[in-house]
Design a protein around this motif. Structure first.
Motif, mmCIF file in Angstrom:
data_model
loop_
_atom_site.group_PDB
_atom_site.id
_atom_site.type_symbol
_atom_site.label_atom_id
_atom_site.label_comp_id
_atom_site.label_asym_id
_atom_site.label_seq_id
_atom_site.Cartn_x
_atom_site.Cartn_y
_atom_site.Cartn_z
ATOM 1 N N ALA A 99 0.500 -1.334 -0.010
ATOM 2 C CA ALA A 99 -0.103 0.061 -0.286
ATOM 3 C C ALA A 99 0.924 0.857 -0.067
ATOM 4 O O ALA A 99 2.125 1.574 0.709
ATOM 5 C CB ALA A 99 -0.935 0.018 1.352
ATOM 6 N N PRO A 100 0.252 2.405 -0.476
ATOM 7 C CA PRO A 100 1.613 3.194 -0.225
ATOM 8 C C PRO A 100 1.551 4.513 1.097
ATOM 9 O O PRO A 100 0.546 3.830 1.235
ATOM 10 C CB PRO A 100 0.359 4.064 -1.275
ATOM 11 C CG PRO A 100 -0.484 4.112 -1.943
ATOM 12 C CD PRO A 100 -1.828 2.380 -1.176
ATOM 13 N N SER A 101 2.944 4.714 1.194
ATOM 14 C CA SER A 101 3.100 5.392 2.057
ATOM 15 C C SER A 101 3.189 6.672 1.584
ATOM 16 O O SER A 101 3.388 7.146 2.917
ATOM 17 C CB SER A 101 4.303 5.038 2.561
ATOM 18 O OG SER A 101 5.500 5.387 1.804
ATOM 19 N N ALA A 102 2.533 7.438 1.029
ATOM 20 C CA ALA A 102 2.431 8.983 0.222
ATOM 21 C C ALA A 102 1.270 9.377 -0.687
ATOM 22 O O ALA A 102 0.895 8.214 -1.271
ATOM 23 C CB ALA A 102 4.043 9.268 -0.436
ATOM 24 N N GLN A 198 -7.840 18.061 9.796
ATOM 25 C CA GLN A 198 -8.037 17.226 10.432
ATOM 26 C C GLN A 198 -8.594 16.202 9.947
ATOM 27 O O GLN A 198 -8.309 14.482 10.488
ATOM 28 C CB GLN A 198 -9.269 18.061 11.392
ATOM 29 C CG GLN A 198 -8.757 18.672 12.401
ATOM 30 C CD GLN A 198 -9.638 19.498 13.188
ATOM 31 O OE1 GLN A 198 -10.809 19.669 12.984
ATOM 32 N NE2 GLN A 198 -9.447 20.360 14.084
ATOM 33 N N ARG A 199 -9.710 16.319 9.629
ATOM 34 C CA ARG A 199 -10.031 15.346 9.150
ATOM 35 C C ARG A 199 -9.476 14.641 7.641
ATOM 36 O O ARG A 199 -9.423 13.177 7.334
ATOM 37 C CB ARG A 199 -12.264 15.505 7.931
ATOM 38 C CG ARG A 199 -13.249 15.996 8.785
ATOM 39 C CD ARG A 199 -14.155 16.462 7.719
ATOM 40 N NE ARG A 199 -15.332 16.842 9.107
ATOM 41 C CZ ARG A 199 -15.646 16.696 10.189
ATOM 42 N NH1 ARG A 199 -15.572 15.339 9.944
ATOM 43 N NH2 ARG A 199 -16.533 17.141 11.031
ATOM 44 N N THR A 200 -8.783 14.758 7.044
ATOM 45 C CA THR A 200 -7.759 14.046 5.835
ATOM 46 C C THR A 200 -6.853 13.214 6.669
ATOM 47 O O THR A 200 -6.581 12.048 6.113
ATOM 48 C CB THR A 200 -6.745 15.096 4.570
ATOM 49 O OG1 THR A 200 -8.391 15.738 4.147
ATOM 50 C CG2 THR A 200 -6.477 14.601 3.599
ATOM 51 N N VAL A 209 -1.172 5.693 5.270
ATOM 52 C CA VAL A 209 -0.164 6.412 4.014
ATOM 53 C C VAL A 209 0.802 7.671 5.751
ATOM 54 O O VAL A 209 0.480 7.655 7.309
ATOM 55 C CB VAL A 209 -1.324 8.076 3.949
ATOM 56 C CG1 VAL A 209 -0.199 9.065 3.371
ATOM 57 C CG2 VAL A 209 -1.617 6.849 2.335
ATOM 58 N N GLN A 210 1.828 7.753 5.583
ATOM 59 C CA GLN A 210 3.119 8.712 6.197
ATOM 60 C C GLN A 210 3.596 9.707 5.846
ATOM 61 O O GLN A 210 4.272 10.300 6.057
ATOM 62 C CB GLN A 210 4.272 7.882 6.491
ATOM 63 C CG GLN A 210 3.789 5.811 6.796
ATOM 64 C CD GLN A 210 4.876 5.249 7.085
ATOM 65 O OE1 GLN A 210 6.160 5.250 6.402
ATOM 66 N NE2 GLN A 210 4.984 4.296 7.651
ATOM 67 N N GLN A 211 3.779 9.722 4.760
ATOM 68 C CA GLN A 211 3.177 11.551 3.612
ATOM 69 C C GLN A 211 2.453 12.299 2.714
ATOM 70 O O GLN A 211 1.743 11.091 2.202
ATOM 71 C CB GLN A 211 4.834 11.584 3.198
ATOM 72 C CG GLN A 211 5.326 13.015 1.868
ATOM 73 C CD GLN A 211 6.780 12.664 1.560
ATOM 74 O OE1 GLN A 211 7.147 11.240 1.076
ATOM 75 N NE2 GLN A 211 7.076 13.450 1.057
ATOM 76 N N ILE A 212 2.824 13.618 3.104
ATOM 77 C CA ILE A 212 1.347 13.831 2.206
ATOM 78 C C ILE A 212 1.918 15.204 1.502
ATOM 79 O O ILE A 212 3.171 15.558 1.861
ATOM 80 C CB ILE A 212 0.415 14.677 3.259
ATOM 81 C CG1 ILE A 212 -0.633 14.004 4.115
ATOM 82 C CG2 ILE A 212 -0.432 15.642 2.341
ATOM 83 C CD1 ILE A 212 -2.119 14.191 5.030
ATOM 84 N N VAL A 213 2.150 14.853 -0.109
ATOM 85 C CA VAL A 213 2.420 16.236 -0.458
ATOM 86 C C VAL A 213 0.861 17.120 -1.167
ATOM 87 O O VAL A 213 -0.033 16.942 -1.346
ATOM 88 C CB VAL A 213 2.790 15.475 -1.919
ATOM 89 C CG1 VAL A 213 3.223 16.954 -2.829
ATOM 90 C CG2 VAL A 213 3.409 14.538 -1.866
ATOM 91 N N SER A 235 3.052 13.268 13.152
ATOM 92 C CA SER A 235 3.281 11.346 12.388
ATOM 93 C C SER A 235 3.699 11.467 11.828
ATOM 94 O O SER A 235 3.268 10.590 11.045
ATOM 95 C CB SER A 235 2.299 10.799 14.021
ATOM 96 O OG SER A 235 0.848 11.298 12.732
ATOM 97 N N LEU A 236 3.017 12.336 10.746
ATOM 98 C CA LEU A 236 3.158 12.897 9.068
ATOM 99 C C LEU A 236 4.304 13.531 8.561
ATOM 100 O O LEU A 236 3.817 14.752 9.188
ATOM 101 C CB LEU A 236 2.050 12.271 8.575
ATOM 102 C CG LEU A 236 1.198 11.401 8.572
ATOM 103 C CD1 LEU A 236 0.148 10.995 9.294
ATOM 104 C CD2 LEU A 236 -0.587 11.687 7.305
#
Length: 280
Positions: A99-102, A198-200, A209-213, A235-236
């Protein structure tokens, strides 16, 4: 700086914001100066003159660029090196069926409740620009896309069902039908940037998911980035990918002349500054 918590007035935010931004305060100052001129002509005249000058400046693209660069200070566009790292990571995960981590997260910027030419709700220009850029990044990196956006505070009302589609629901339709790129996640309940975050974060964290672009306009990015960092609590990893910087599009001297574009950009920049002050 004193932090103001105005969450109790959330439903009033559209009205309070409109009253706090140009031209309303400046027009009120003109009226006040005109009223004072009968008794204190010099003071009243100076207030009217300064207010008129401020209205002029509030319509100049040069002023908008100064506020964006010197006051808001958005991060630079996402670097090619960062995109290469994201692409490499997503490729390895795809081969191993992990599963994607980002993930790429696109923030909604508004919607049209009922576009007459379509007969249903549609994204406004800000949301469409963000979605297009998010899809471009997704194609470059191979990462899945999330879109966050419900129905903003200014549109919380009873209306026909088709005009009550959330921004994320509309974006999912546009992404699949017009860009041929389905979204993986849709967050449909947020009404503002704080709720976007908050919701996302909760939605993506549950999927590992560990990283958000993070994709949004440059003038909105500082406030959005802070909201997501607070929601993630470390945490992200949040990587900003701003778009739509205010840039010079004409001769320098013309940028100091009032235009509709200048007025829009100044209001956007001041709105973000105001939002940062009351949510910090």
């Amino acid at each position: 700086m004193i932090a103001l918590d105005l969450t109790v007035f959330d439903s009033w935010k559209p009205i309070l914001t409109a009253l706090a931004l140009p031209p309303v305060p400046l027009l009120l100052l003109i009226l006040l100066g005109w009223g004072l001129s009968a008794r204190r002509r010099l003071l009243g005249g100076m207030m009217v003159l300064l207010s008129c000058i401020a209205i002029w400046l509030a319509c100049c693209t040069a002023v908008a660029r100064v506020i964006e660069r010197q006051v808001l200070r958005p991060p630079a566009p996402i670097a090619e090196e960062t995109l290469a790292e994201l692409k490499s990571g997503s490729g390895k995960q795809a081969k191993s069926h992990v599963a994607p981590s980002a993930a790429i997260v696109v923030l909604g910027g508004g919607r049209i409740p009922r576009a007459k030419e379509l007969g249903t709700a549609d994204l406004n220009s800000w949301s469409l620009q963000r979605l297009r850029y998010g899809i471009r990044l997704a194609r470059e990196t191979g990462l899945p896309i999330a879109f966050s956006g419900g129905i903003g505070w200014s549109q919380q009302s009873q209306a026909p069902a088709d005009s009550q589609l959330s921004e994320a629901e509309i974006a999912a339709r546009v992404a699949e039908d017009e860009f041929l790129k389905p979204l993986r996640w849709t967050e449909t309940r947020s009404r503002d940037t704080r709720e976007n975050a908050q919701r996302t974060v909760a939605l993506l964290r549950a999927d590992g998911v560990q990283q958000i672009v993070l994709v949004t306009h440059a003038w909105h990015m500082p406030r959005a980035l802070r909201a997501f960092e607070q929601a993630a609590g470390g945490s992200l990893k949040i990587t900003p990918a701003p778009l739509g910087f205010f840039v010079s599009e004409q001769a320098p001297e013309l940028e100091w002349l009032p235009t509709l574009q200048g007025f829009t950009q100044v209001r956007l920049a001041l709105r973000e500054l105001l939002g940062s002050l009351v949510t910090r």
